[in-house]
Motif scaffolding. Structure first.
Motif, PDB file in Angstrom:
ATOM      1  N   MET A  49      -0.123  48.744  32.150  1.00 43.91           N
ATOM      2  CA  MET A  49       1.019  48.432  33.338  1.00 43.91           C
ATOM      3  C   MET A  49       0.523  47.973  34.421  1.00 43.91           C
ATOM      4  O   MET A  49       1.395  47.767  35.378  1.00 43.91           O
ATOM      5  CB  MET A  49       1.569  49.951  33.733  1.00 43.91           C
ATOM      6  N   ILE A  50      -0.678  47.426  34.488  1.00 41.74           N
ATOM      7  CA  ILE A  50      -1.198  46.773  35.784  1.00 41.74           C
ATOM      8  C   ILE A  50      -1.367  45.217  35.666  1.00 41.74           C
ATOM      9  O   ILE A  50      -2.207  44.952  34.419  1.00 41.74           O
ATOM     10  CB  ILE A  50      -2.608  47.476  36.496  1.00 41.74           C
ATOM     11  N   LEU A  51      -1.078  44.515  36.442  1.00 45.38           N
ATOM     12  CA  LEU A  51      -1.160  43.038  36.518  1.00 45.38           C
ATOM     13  C   LEU A  51      -2.647  42.829  36.461  1.00 45.38           C
ATOM     14  O   LEU A  51      -3.268  43.262  37.317  1.00 45.38           O
ATOM     15  CB  LEU A  51      -0.143  42.252  37.487  1.00 45.38           C
ATOM     16  N   CYS A  52      -3.087  41.490  35.775  1.00 39.18           N
ATOM     17  CA  CYS A  52      -4.330  40.993  36.040  1.00 39.18           C
ATOM     18  C   CYS A  52      -4.589  40.444  37.333  1.00 39.18           C
ATOM     19  O   CYS A  52      -3.464  39.801  38.024  1.00 39.18           O
ATOM     20  CB  CYS A  52      -4.894  40.228  35.054  1.00 39.18           C
ATOM     21  N   GLY A  53      -5.872  40.007  37.944  1.00 36.89           N
ATOM     22  CA  GLY A  53      -5.728  39.175  38.946  1.00 36.89           C
ATOM     23  C   GLY A  53      -5.134  37.898  39.073  1.00 36.89           C
ATOM     24  O   GLY A  53      -4.802  37.444  40.032  1.00 36.89           O
ATOM     25  N   ARG A  54      -5.140  37.422  37.721  1.00 34.50           N
ATOM     26  CA  ARG A  54      -4.618  35.939  37.709  1.00 34.50           C
ATOM     27  C   ARG A  54      -3.005  36.061  37.931  1.00 34.50           C
ATOM     28  O   ARG A  54      -2.491  35.147  38.476  1.00 34.50           O
ATOM     29  CB  ARG A  54      -4.728  35.270  36.218  1.00 34.50           C
ATOM     30  N   LEU A  56      -1.550  38.347  39.478  1.00 37.92           N
ATOM     31  CA  LEU A  56      -1.259  38.749  40.886  1.00 37.92           C
ATOM     32  C   LEU A  56      -1.337  37.644  41.803  1.00 37.92           C
ATOM     33  O   LEU A  56      -0.685  37.457  42.659  1.00 37.92           O
ATOM     34  CB  LEU A  56      -2.493  40.033  41.215  1.00 37.92           C
ATOM     35  N   LYS A  57      -2.294  36.784  41.587  1.00 36.12           N
ATOM     36  CA  LYS A  57      -2.378  35.426  42.289  1.00 36.12           C
ATOM     37  C   LYS A  57      -1.433  34.731  42.451  1.00 36.12           C
ATOM     38  O   LYS A  57      -0.817  34.076  43.302  1.00 36.12           O
ATOM     39  CB  LYS A  57      -3.709  34.826  42.103  1.00 36.12           C
ATOM     40  N   SER A  58      -1.043  34.407  40.827  1.00 34.89           N
ATOM     41  CA  SER A  58       0.131  33.385  40.763  1.00 34.89           C
ATOM     42  C   SER A  58       1.063  33.978  39.720  1.00 34.89           C
ATOM     43  O   SER A  58       0.748  33.739  38.340  1.00 34.89           O
ATOM     44  CB  SER A  58      -0.558  32.104  40.114  1.00 34.89           C
TER      45      SER A  58
END
Length: 230
Positions: A49-54, A56-58
């Motif tokens: 349920m957590i977005l990856c860094g990629r 989150l950034k875009s």
């Protein structure tokens, strides 16, 4: 005398009790699971349920992504057989696999039924050469089972693009620039849409299509596919 023809599992080639299932229950249970994946791109994340860094950034413009499994055995071989030999009869078992995955997520309240299903179209020349549109043939029974409208002509492929499998991520995006238009006789405004494809690799096709739908007023877009490459 009535002669019956036994059906066989497309994966393990063992006889099926119900020949219209396509894949036996044992092979379905042993499909690789996608654990701890980003909900919008299905790349590995710390939690489902957590977005990856990629992301989150875009953040992608689509709401979430749902696939049956990663693009590896046994489904990658089955998809290759389906598309390139070709075997259009495999479409029903692929649609059923996706339905089972969708129902599993629905029971967990992760997904909701869309207002309409649309599919990534083939160019008319490639459809003629292949003999069928492999995504549309999956989408039609899936829409019937979900009791959800499906319009195969929502998107139009304006030109015959290069085969994506041999291109880099940047080349894929360039290859698909202005390759799709929205059918102006089909209204998507205010609709929650599900966009279905067979395989998602770099997301270049999604990046070419989803903005068209959002600009046309779609409320949300979910991305569905049989497999996701990593």
């Amino acid at each position: 005398m009535l002669i019956t023809i036994a059906g066989y599992c497309w994966v393990c080639r063992q006889p099926l009790h119900y020949d219209n299932k396509g894949i036996c229950s044992i092979c379905i249970r042993h499909l690789p699971l996608q654990k701890n994946r980003c909900p919008t791109c299905l790349y590995p994340s710390t939690h489902s349920m957590i977005l990856c860094g990629r992301c989150l950034k875009s953040p992608p413009q689509w709401k979430q992504m749902l696939t049956v499994a990663d693009y590896r055995p046994p489904l990658n071989k089955l998809l290759h057989l389906y598309k390139y030999h070709p075997r259009p009869q495999i479409a029903l078992c692929l649609a059923r696999l996706f339905l089972l995955r969708w129902l599993s997520h629905r029971r967990e309240n992760i997904v909701h039924k869309p207002d309409r299903i649309i599919s990534v179209p083939l160019h008319r020349y490639r459809r003629w050469h292949r003999g069928f549109d492999q995504v549309s043939v999956i989408a039609k029974p899936l829409a019937t089972w979900l009791n959800c409208p499906y319009q195969s002509d929502t998107l139009i492929r304006t030109r015959a693009t290069l085969v994506q499998s041999h291109l880099s991520a940047r080349q894929r995006q360039q290859n698909l620039d202005h390759a799709f238009v929205l059918n102006n006789t089909v209204l998507v405004s205010g609709k929650n849409l599900a966009l279905i494809d067979d395989v998602i690799t770099t997301g270049a096709t999604l990046n070419a299509i989803v903005p068209l739908l959002i600009r046309a007023g779609a409320r949300s877009v979910e991305v569905w596919a049989i497999c996701r490459t990593l």
